[in-house]
Design a protein around this motif. Structure first.
Motif, short mmCIF file in Angstrom:
data_model
loop_
_atom_site.label_atom_id
_atom_site.label_comp_id
_atom_site.label_asym_id
_atom_site.label_seq_id
_atom_site.Cartn_x
_atom_site.Cartn_y
_atom_site.Cartn_z
N LYS A 23 0.82 -1.22 0.00
CA LYS A 23 0.00 0.00 0.00
C LYS A 23 0.85 1.26 0.00
CE LYS A 23 -3.81 -2.41 2.25
NZ LYS A 23 -4.61 -2.58 3.47
N GLY A 24 1.97 1.24 0.73
CA GLY A 24 2.82 2.41 0.76
C GLY A 24 3.51 2.70 -0.56
N GLY B 99 -3.93 18.23 15.99
CA GLY B 99 -2.78 19.01 16.44
C GLY B 99 -1.49 18.24 16.51
N ALA B 100 -1.54 16.91 16.38
CA ALA B 100 -0.32 16.09 16.39
C ALA B 100 -0.62 14.76 15.72
CB ALA B 100 0.18 15.87 17.81
N PHE B 101 0.42 14.15 15.19
CA PHE B 101 0.30 12.88 14.47
C PHE B 101 1.31 11.91 15.06
CE2 PHE B 101 0.90 10.79 9.98
CZ PHE B 101 0.26 9.64 10.45
N CYS B 102 0.83 10.86 15.72
CA CYS B 102 1.69 9.79 16.23
C CYS B 102 1.80 8.75 15.13
CB CYS B 102 1.09 9.20 17.51
SG CYS B 102 2.18 8.03 18.33
N THR B 103 3.00 8.60 14.56
CA THR B 103 3.16 7.87 13.30
C THR B 103 4.34 6.90 13.34
OG1 THR B 103 3.69 8.16 10.94
CG2 THR B 103 4.49 9.85 12.44
N HIS B 104 4.28 5.91 12.46
CA HIS B 104 5.39 4.96 12.28
C HIS B 104 6.48 5.55 11.40
CE1 HIS B 104 3.17 4.75 8.60
NE2 HIS B 104 3.91 3.79 8.07
N GLY C 271 0.17 3.01 9.70
CA GLY C 271 0.26 2.53 8.33
C GLY C 271 -0.37 1.17 8.10
N SER C 272 0.04 0.54 7.01
CA SER C 272 -0.63 -0.69 6.56
C SER C 272 0.14 -1.96 6.88
CB SER C 272 -0.85 -0.62 5.04
OG SER C 272 0.39 -0.44 4.38
#
Length: 815
Positions: free
Chosen positions: A25-26, A349-354, A277-278
């Motif tokens: 997907k990415g 206001g914030a994104f907790c991401t891989h 993510g996926s």
């Protein structure tokens, strides 16, 4: 609206692109976004895709889709081992892809194809496209910064950074500040060599492509993009961020749009959006720590927990009892969300991401600060750049602990330092918006890309009545009705243009001295011409092809003796036809020469005439292998390919499949049959003119006439170096080496294999740097090394097949 779309489709008639996305997907999502961008610029789009993770063609009625078999079993398609999956796909899809692309190109009822756009991981796709005379542009879906690190893997291995050692994790990576060793892209696998080979194949095929498209923009990665442009010598097109061109979503997952309605009820800049993510997943302990970290922060949160995200669980079963009641309406958990819309929402206001590249770029483009929790591969580089280079987020590096999660959220959402990070985010967001507008860097890069692709179209599909390029041997001239004729010719024996007023003539230097031009040795003359004319011919042909004021060129016609012209024409995507000026009968005799060599009729040389006692003396010297060397003919195109792909720094050949073939002194000894141990050979430089006379013919006479002794042995060594082990461009040889041999002691064993390897590598290094007309050194060794590698591959495949059959028999018999 329909009229606008109809006009656009009408403009696209006659220009088609084939896109080949990787089915992760990415990778698939940005390729589909790119397809939309290119379609908006007037191209028809054809997508070749695997059955695995296939896109929904109903979502893209303006594209044509062609599925191919990926050969994955149900278990393989659901594996969590990404490396194993990629290795299977890059093997299984070669033949189906070739067949599909060949059918598309041969379909005369369809618009002609300008080029292939393939994901960089499909490292085989360029070779397939090249075999079908189709240019390939690569899409790289990672950051340019991480790509540079991938490209440096051979150097990092040589310096001991790879494989990564736990005791060195915090050490700085001196070549790539501010990265540390633990930030080097890695995958959790026991097949490290396979990972390194896949990375090498991806990098090498990207370098060999006709260009690279980046989902990035100049203001974000200017330094990395400049380095790539300088090192790769191919066009690069940073046209991102892709998702900002069109609001159309390209995700493959079913989205829960309730998240937008929930965000509408929240205050501006108050919500923490959490999504990994996926592919990335958490174990149950980390999931619970994440849950309590979010709850304890007292900030509203939107959390994407896709099915299977928690290892060993279906969905939310591991959540602590009473957790949902504790958070009340302050938390909203969904299986998937429309990320573009979420990040663009004023409540976030914030994104907790891989820290996948798509998520990182989307967050930057919307001005949302990040909490980075990288899992594998390029995510570690992205996270480091977010926190230390662009400074638009923070990175959690001590695992998932609820206190650290809570602290990171409070830092971004409450503390003063969070506002400074937010300000930098807004600045980058503005730059991302500006780069897409007229005059912006991505806008211009896209215009350049469209022009570049269009140039492929006109080169590949020349009109019936166009221009022919003729490269004659002396005495050869043609006149063809209805074609414009351009003649490329040497200064030597050049034709008189006054006699052919209808032709255009272009003269190239042939590098012949007066003596060489008047020689009676035709073979020596032709050899010199085929060496001296390569670079001038390539330059002249390139200039002719790039001249937009001239008619397009249909093909090249050359004399058959110009054997290098096929490789040059192929590199410029130009068809070539050959004129053979001899009779068909004599051509058959020439074509039979390899058979005559194998049968012992050829060559008729001095070594074959030596008596047994002299041959025994050569064997006693350790050079018996040269008496029985099977290969005595250089294959020009193969040698050119080997030299182009040879890495002298690491003594290795980088195969198109991604495999790295190491070349050692022992290989020289085994293949050439010469000594590979003993004293190192040091060539002494002469201070004056040598008082000895060396010519090949004189050496041959001495080998026949001298009695067995030191003079005979020294003569043989000089002869072997001049003709096979260390030849150079001068017919009289290398006097410094020959004098060193003659003044030395033949009774002392020397490491001739090491000398031969160093000498050919010096020649390759000089050729790669200065492009001389001759590559000195033992090219026959490199050619035979390639044959040995191919044989080893065949044996390995046969053994693997035998083991598979054995396993099936054991399983069937219940043993």
């Amino acid at each position: 609206m329909e009229n606008s779309r109809g006009t656009r489709l009408q403009q696209s008639k006659g220009r088609r692109l084939v896109l080949f996305p990787l089915p992760l997907k990415g990778h698939l999502n940005p390729m589909l976004e790119l397809a939309n961008i290119l379609h908006s610029k007037g191209f028809s789009i054809t997508i070749i895709h695997t059955h695995f993770n296939a896109p929904n063609s109903d979502d893209y009625p303006h594209f044509t889709f062609h599925p191919i078999s990926d050969g994955l079993s149900e278990g393989e398609a659901s594996t969590g081992d990404i490396l194993h999956l990629l290795l299977l796909l890059t093997v299984n899809c070669v033949e189906p892809f070739r067949d599909c692309l060949a059918r598309l190109l041969s379909n005369v009822s369809e618009e002609p194809v300008a080029c292939l756009v393939a994901d960089a991981i499909w490292h085989f796709s360029r070779l397939v496209a090249d075999s079908l005379k189709l240019p390939t542009i690569v899409l790289r879906t990672s950051s340019a910064s991480s790509f540079l690190v991938f490209g440096a893997f051979p150097l990092l291995r040589e310096k001991g950074y790879l494989p990564i050692q736990d005791s060195r994790l915090e050490e700085p990576l001196q070549e790539f500040p501010p990265l540390r060793i633990k930030d080097i892209p890695a995958i959790n696998t026991c097949e490290l060599e396979a990972f390194y080979q896949l990375v090498a194949a991806m990098v090498n095929e990207s370098k060999a492509s006709s260009g690279i498209i980046w989902n990035s923009f100049e203001d974000l990665e200017q330094s990395a993009l400049a380095t790539i442009h300088q090192d790769f010598h191919i066009p690069i097109f940073p046209i991102g961020p892709f998702h900002k061109y069109s609001p159309t979503s390209t995700t493959l997952s079913i989205q829960d749009h309730s998240s937008i309605a929930w965000l509408d009820t929240q205050a501006p800049n108050s919500v923490v959006y959490v999504s990994f993510g996926s592919i990335a997943g958490l174990d149950e302990t980390d999931f619970i720590e994440m849950a309590w970290g979010l709850a304890n922060s007292k900030q509203p949160f939107l959390w994407v927990v896709r099915p299977g995200f928690i290892r060993g669980s279906e969905w939310l079963e591991p959540l602590p009892s009473g957790f949902l009641e504790t958070i009340g309406g302050r938390g909203h958990i969904v299986k998937w969300a429309p990320q573009h819309e979420v990040l663009a929402h004023p409540a976030v206001g914030a994104f907790c991401t891989h820290s996948g590249w798509n998520s990182t770029l989307e967050s930057i483009s919307e001005g949302v600060p990040m909490i980075c929790l990288p899992c594998f591969s390029d995510q570690k580089v992205n996270a480091r750049y977010v926190s230390q280079v662009w400074r638009v987020g923070v990175q959690l590096e001590n695992g998932l602990k609820r206190g650290e999660i809570e602290g990171a959220i409070r830092r971004l959402m409450v503390e003063k330092s969070g506002q400074e990070i937010r300000d930098r985010c807004i600045s980058l967001k503005e730059k991302a918006n500006l780069c897409l507008k007229q005059g912006g860097s991505s806008y211009q890069a896209l215009e350049d890309l469209i022009s570049y692709i269009s140039s492929f179209f006109f080169h590949l599909h020349a009109p019936e009545k166009g221009r022919l390029l003729i490269f004659p041997d002396h005495g050869f001239m043609v006149s063809l009705r209805s074609f414009s004729i351009t003649i490329i010719h040497t200064h030597f024996n050049s034709p008189n243009p006054a006699n052919y007023p209808l032709f255009t003539f272009h003269s190239i230097p042939d590098g012949l001295s007066k003596t060489e031009a008047s020689t009676a040795d035709v073979i020596a003359l032709l050899s010199l011409l085929n060496i001296n004319c390569v670079a001038p011919f390539r330059d002249c042909l390139s200039q002719l092809l790039s001249n937009p004021s001239e008619e397009p060129i249909a093909c090249l016609i050359t004399d058959a003796v110009w054997h290098f012209t096929q490789a040059v024409a192929n590199s410029l995507k130009l068809p070539r036809m050959v004129l053979r000026t001899s009779s068909v009968s004599s051509f058959l005799a020439v074509a039979a020469m390899p058979y005559l060599q194998k049968s012992g009729y050829l060559p008729i040389k001095v070594i074959a005439r030596l008596p047994d006692d002299k041959r025994d003396a050569i064997i006693e010297m350790g050079f018996g292998g040269l008496l029985h060397l099977a290969c005595r003919e250089l294959r020009y195109e193969l040698c050119s390919w080997i030299i182009s792909n040879y890495d002298t720094a690491y003594h290795q050949l980088n195969m198109a499949t991604g495999v790295v073939v190491l070349v050692t002194t022992q290989d020289v000894g085994n293949i050439m049959g010469i000594p590979c141990s003993g004293e190192e050979i040091v060539v002494h430089t002469r201070r004056g003119t040598s008082n000895r006379t060396y010519t090949i013919s004189l050496l041959e006479q001495n080998l026949e006439n001298l009695a067995i002794g030191d003079d005979f042995r020294k003569t043989f060594l000089i002869f072997a170096c001049a003709t096979l082990l260390a030849p150079n461009s001068k017919l009289e040889g290398i006097h410094d080496l020959w004098d060193t041999i003659w003044d030395g002691d033949v009774g002392v064993q020397k490491n001739w294999s090491k000398f031969v390897l160093h000498y050919i590598e010096d020649g390759i290094r000089e050729y790669q740097k200065n492009q001389p007309t001759y590559i000195r050194g033992c090219r026959i060794f490199l050619q035979e090394k390639m044959h040995v590698y191919r044989l080893q591959m065949v044996v390995t495949l046969l053994l693997n097949e035998a083991n598979n059959v054995r396993g099936n028999i054991i399983q069937a018999c219940g043993l």
